[in-house]
Scaffold this active site. Sequence first.
Site, PDB file in Angstrom:
ATOM      1  N   ARG A 124       0.821  -1.231   0.000  1.00  0.00           N
ATOM      2  CA  ARG A 124       0.000   0.000   0.000  1.00  0.00           C
ATOM      3  C   ARG A 124       0.846   1.269   0.000  1.00  0.00           C
ATOM      4  O   ARG A 124       0.389   2.343   0.378  1.00  0.00           O
ATOM      5  CB  ARG A 124      -0.968   0.031   1.187  1.00  0.00           C
ATOM      6  CG  ARG A 124      -1.934  -1.134   1.172  1.00  0.00           C
ATOM      7  CD  ARG A 124      -3.074  -0.948   2.122  1.00  0.00           C
ATOM      8  NE  ARG A 124      -3.943  -2.097   2.067  1.00  0.00           N
ATOM      9  CZ  ARG A 124      -3.778  -3.195   2.778  1.00  0.00           C
ATOM     10  NH1 ARG A 124      -2.783  -3.271   3.634  1.00  0.00           N
ATOM     11  NH2 ARG A 124      -4.605  -4.203   2.646  1.00  0.00           N
ATOM     12  N   LYS A 146       3.260  11.628 -10.880  1.00  0.00           N
ATOM     13  CA  LYS A 146       2.509  10.739 -11.781  1.00  0.00           C
ATOM     14  C   LYS A 146       3.337   9.484 -12.013  1.00  0.00           C
ATOM     15  O   LYS A 146       4.554   9.555 -12.208  1.00  0.00           O
ATOM     16  CB  LYS A 146       2.277  11.409 -13.133  1.00  0.00           C
ATOM     17  CG  LYS A 146       1.068  12.308 -13.180  1.00  0.00           C
ATOM     18  CD  LYS A 146       0.822  12.727 -14.619  1.00  0.00           C
ATOM     19  CE  LYS A 146      -0.310  13.712 -14.735  1.00  0.00           C
ATOM     20  NZ  LYS A 146      -0.507  14.180 -16.109  1.00  0.00           N
ATOM     21  N   GLU A 188      10.309  19.878 -23.746  1.00  0.00           N
ATOM     22  CA  GLU A 188       9.574  20.091 -22.487  1.00  0.00           C
ATOM     23  C   GLU A 188      10.009  21.392 -21.815  1.00  0.00           C
ATOM     24  O   GLU A 188       9.218  22.068 -21.159  1.00  0.00           O
ATOM     25  CB  GLU A 188       9.739  18.908 -21.525  1.00  0.00           C
ATOM     26  CG  GLU A 188       9.127  17.602 -22.015  1.00  0.00           C
ATOM     27  CD  GLU A 188       7.598  17.584 -22.124  1.00  0.00           C
ATOM     28  OE1 GLU A 188       6.921  18.439 -21.518  1.00  0.00           O
ATOM     29  OE2 GLU A 188       7.084  16.708 -22.838  1.00  0.00           O
ATOM     30  N   LYS A 230       7.179  23.674 -12.715  1.00  0.00           N
ATOM     31  CA  LYS A 230       6.322  22.511 -12.494  1.00  0.00           C
ATOM     32  C   LYS A 230       5.966  22.378 -11.006  1.00  0.00           C
ATOM     33  O   LYS A 230       4.841  22.016 -10.660  1.00  0.00           O
ATOM     34  CB  LYS A 230       6.985  21.233 -13.010  1.00  0.00           C
ATOM     35  CG  LYS A 230       6.055  20.036 -12.874  1.00  0.00           C
ATOM     36  CD  LYS A 230       6.406  18.870 -13.742  1.00  0.00           C
ATOM     37  CE  LYS A 230       5.434  17.720 -13.483  1.00  0.00           C
ATOM     38  NZ  LYS A 230       5.702  16.536 -14.278  1.00  0.00           N
ATOM     39  N   GLU A 240      -4.288  16.940 -11.138  1.00  0.00           N
ATOM     40  CA  GLU A 240      -4.765  17.393 -12.450  1.00  0.00           C
ATOM     41  C   GLU A 240      -6.278  17.593 -12.517  1.00  0.00           C
ATOM     42  O   GLU A 240      -6.966  17.045 -13.363  1.00  0.00           O
ATOM     43  CB  GLU A 240      -4.294  16.417 -13.556  1.00  0.00           C
ATOM     44  CG  GLU A 240      -4.294  17.068 -14.936  1.00  0.00           C
ATOM     45  CD  GLU A 240      -3.560  16.264 -15.984  1.00  0.00           C
ATOM     46  OE1 GLU A 240      -2.463  15.762 -15.707  1.00  0.00           O
ATOM     47  OE2 GLU A 240      -4.106  16.153 -17.083  1.00  0.00           O
ATOM     48  N   ARG A 244      -3.082  21.852 -13.635  1.00  0.00           N
ATOM     49  CA  ARG A 244      -2.001  20.972 -14.106  1.00  0.00           C
ATOM     50  C   ARG A 244      -2.142  20.608 -15.581  1.00  0.00           C
ATOM     51  O   ARG A 244      -1.174  20.193 -16.222  1.00  0.00           O
ATOM     52  CB  ARG A 244      -1.934  19.717 -13.213  1.00  0.00           C
ATOM     53  CG  ARG A 244      -0.723  18.852 -13.522  1.00  0.00           C
ATOM     54  CD  ARG A 244      -0.469  17.816 -12.455  1.00  0.00           C
ATOM     55  NE  ARG A 244       0.642  16.965 -12.833  1.00  0.00           N
ATOM     56  CZ  ARG A 244       1.269  16.152 -12.019  1.00  0.00           C
ATOM     57  NH1 ARG A 244       0.905  16.057 -10.767  1.00  0.00           N
ATOM     58  NH2 ARG A 244       2.277  15.401 -12.448  1.00  0.00           N
ATOM     59  N   ASN A 248       0.124  19.872 -20.389  1.00  0.00           N
ATOM     60  CA  ASN A 248      -0.153  19.087 -21.604  1.00  0.00           C
ATOM     61  C   ASN A 248      -0.096  19.937 -22.870  1.00  0.00           C
ATOM     62  O   ASN A 248      -0.512  19.484 -23.942  1.00  0.00           O
ATOM     63  CB  ASN A 248      -1.533  18.419 -21.494  1.00  0.00           C
ATOM     64  CG  ASN A 248      -1.576  17.449 -20.334  1.00  0.00           C
ATOM     65  OD1 ASN A 248      -0.590  16.779 -20.047  1.00  0.00           O
ATOM     66  ND2 ASN A 248      -2.706  17.387 -19.647  1.00  0.00           N
ATOM     67  N   HIS A 251       0.580  18.449 -26.246  1.00  0.00           N
ATOM     68  CA  HIS A 251       0.555  16.989 -26.100  1.00  0.00           C
ATOM     69  C   HIS A 251      -0.644  16.319 -26.755  1.00  0.00           C
ATOM     70  O   HIS A 251      -0.579  15.135 -27.070  1.00  0.00           O
ATOM     71  CB  HIS A 251       0.647  16.611 -24.621  1.00  0.00           C
ATOM     72  CG  HIS A 251       2.030  16.762 -24.052  1.00  0.00           C
ATOM     73  ND1 HIS A 251       2.675  17.986 -24.003  1.00  0.00           N
ATOM     74  CD2 HIS A 251       2.905  15.860 -23.535  1.00  0.00           C
ATOM     75  CE1 HIS A 251       3.884  17.810 -23.466  1.00  0.00           C
ATOM     76  NE2 HIS A 251       4.043  16.542 -23.184  1.00  0.00           N
ATOM     77  N   HIS A 255       0.545  13.223 -28.883  1.00  0.00           N
ATOM     78  CA  HIS A 255       0.199  11.824 -28.610  1.00  0.00           C
ATOM     79  C   HIS A 255      -0.399  11.172 -29.844  1.00  0.00           C
ATOM     80  O   HIS A 255      -0.111  10.006 -30.162  1.00  0.00           O
ATOM     81  CB  HIS A 255      -0.775  11.724 -27.427  1.00  0.00           C
ATOM     82  CG  HIS A 255      -0.112  12.031 -26.114  1.00  0.00           C
ATOM     83  ND1 HIS A 255      -0.809  12.491 -25.027  1.00  0.00           N
ATOM     84  CD2 HIS A 255       1.185  11.968 -25.723  1.00  0.00           C
ATOM     85  CE1 HIS A 255       0.034  12.688 -24.014  1.00  0.00           C
ATOM     86  NE2 HIS A 255       1.244  12.377 -24.424  1.00  0.00           N
ATOM     87  N   HIS A 268       9.496  11.789 -28.742  1.00  0.00           N
ATOM     88  CA  HIS A 268       8.468  12.510 -27.991  1.00  0.00           C
ATOM     89  C   HIS A 268       8.716  14.021 -28.088  1.00  0.00           C
ATOM     90  O   HIS A 268       7.778  14.808 -28.269  1.00  0.00           O
ATOM     91  CB  HIS A 268       8.491  12.050 -26.528  1.00  0.00           C
ATOM     92  CG  HIS A 268       7.430  12.686 -25.690  1.00  0.00           C
ATOM     93  ND1 HIS A 268       6.085  12.496 -25.919  1.00  0.00           N
ATOM     94  CD2 HIS A 268       7.511  13.541 -24.633  1.00  0.00           C
ATOM     95  CE1 HIS A 268       5.393  13.196 -25.036  1.00  0.00           C
ATOM     96  NE2 HIS A 268       6.228  13.833 -24.251  1.00  0.00           N
TER      97      HIS A 268
END
Length: 366
Positions: A124, A146, A188, A230, A240, A244, A248, A251, A255, A268
Amino acid sequence: MSTRRLRVVLEGGDTYDIRVGHRLLVNLGVHVRDVCQATRAVVITDSEVGPRYLSDVKTGLRKAGFEVFELSIPAGEKSKSVAVAAELWDALALLGIGRDGVIVALGGGVVGDIAGFVAATYMRGIGFIQVPTTLLAMVDSSIGGKNGINLAGGKNLVGTFRQPTYVAADLAVLATLPAGEWENGFAEIAKSALIDGSDFTQWLVDNAGMLVAHDETVVQQAIVQSLGFKARVVAHDETEKGLRECLNYGHTFAHALEAVAGFGKISHGRAVAEGMRFAARLAIEAIGASEGFVKLQDDLLDNLGLTPIAESYPADELFERMFSDKKVRNNELRFVLATEPGEWQTIAVDPDLVKIYLILWEQARM
Ligand code: GLY
């Protein structure tokens, strides 16, 4: 060069430190000792990073009194799987790791994602440390909490938000970084600057040449500014719910492009840069961005070596992929769009307008 320190302060009051500098691998144990009670450290790394840096990290941890174990996974995105997660859970159990254990993620985004996921779920949740070894992981994925693994149905479909206990970005590891990995980081950094605002953007415009030349002081400053940005975003919106989403920027298109081209065909970084170019043009029609902003961004990306991609991909396939993105809500195509540095919004754009811009994008490359 002195080591720079930043602190992430979360809404609930939890905090963690980030260091960006030198000798952070060999001193890792001392710094981890300062921030956690664990006595046993399990370094999760991959088959490419391990042979280069594992020895320094293990020495550093042992020097600080940790009992040290290592688990290596195959390098590459395929390792972000349920099967590899299960192998790591089993290995931790076999080693008898309990709450006296801390996981050290030594590697790029893939290692950080799976090690973070395993740390978040094993017993956990046990503590974990991020030791990013790519520029991209240093400026983005190593902070913010994340993590995730991929399913047959898509990337990062399973994961949690769990913040690391400490992040160590050792600049020495960048010496062996391949060109494509620098590009990933530059994209980025550009995204962070453009969303953050005019100060960071102007600094990046002024220093793009030095950054591309890998000037160490400029590289360190770019990492620190990206992380600072960030950290501020995550401090206000860890999971998010709104703010947040700004991370993206570029993105949605990226993607789709990566998927349509076939994963790994376009880096990327180049996909994100192309996505920002697409978003800026869409923003002219959708929210009244100026040609001046498009040019500022184009010039910045060009100066970072992120020139437009030459290949064309079918607009209808890109459109389909955008709709299958896990971030699509209520069948709306949502984009982060900006009108100038720091002036951005998340907005549902009329799918017909998106289609038109995708066709224009496809045609411009034919
Ligand atoms: N890389 C985007 C985020 O951390 O939210």
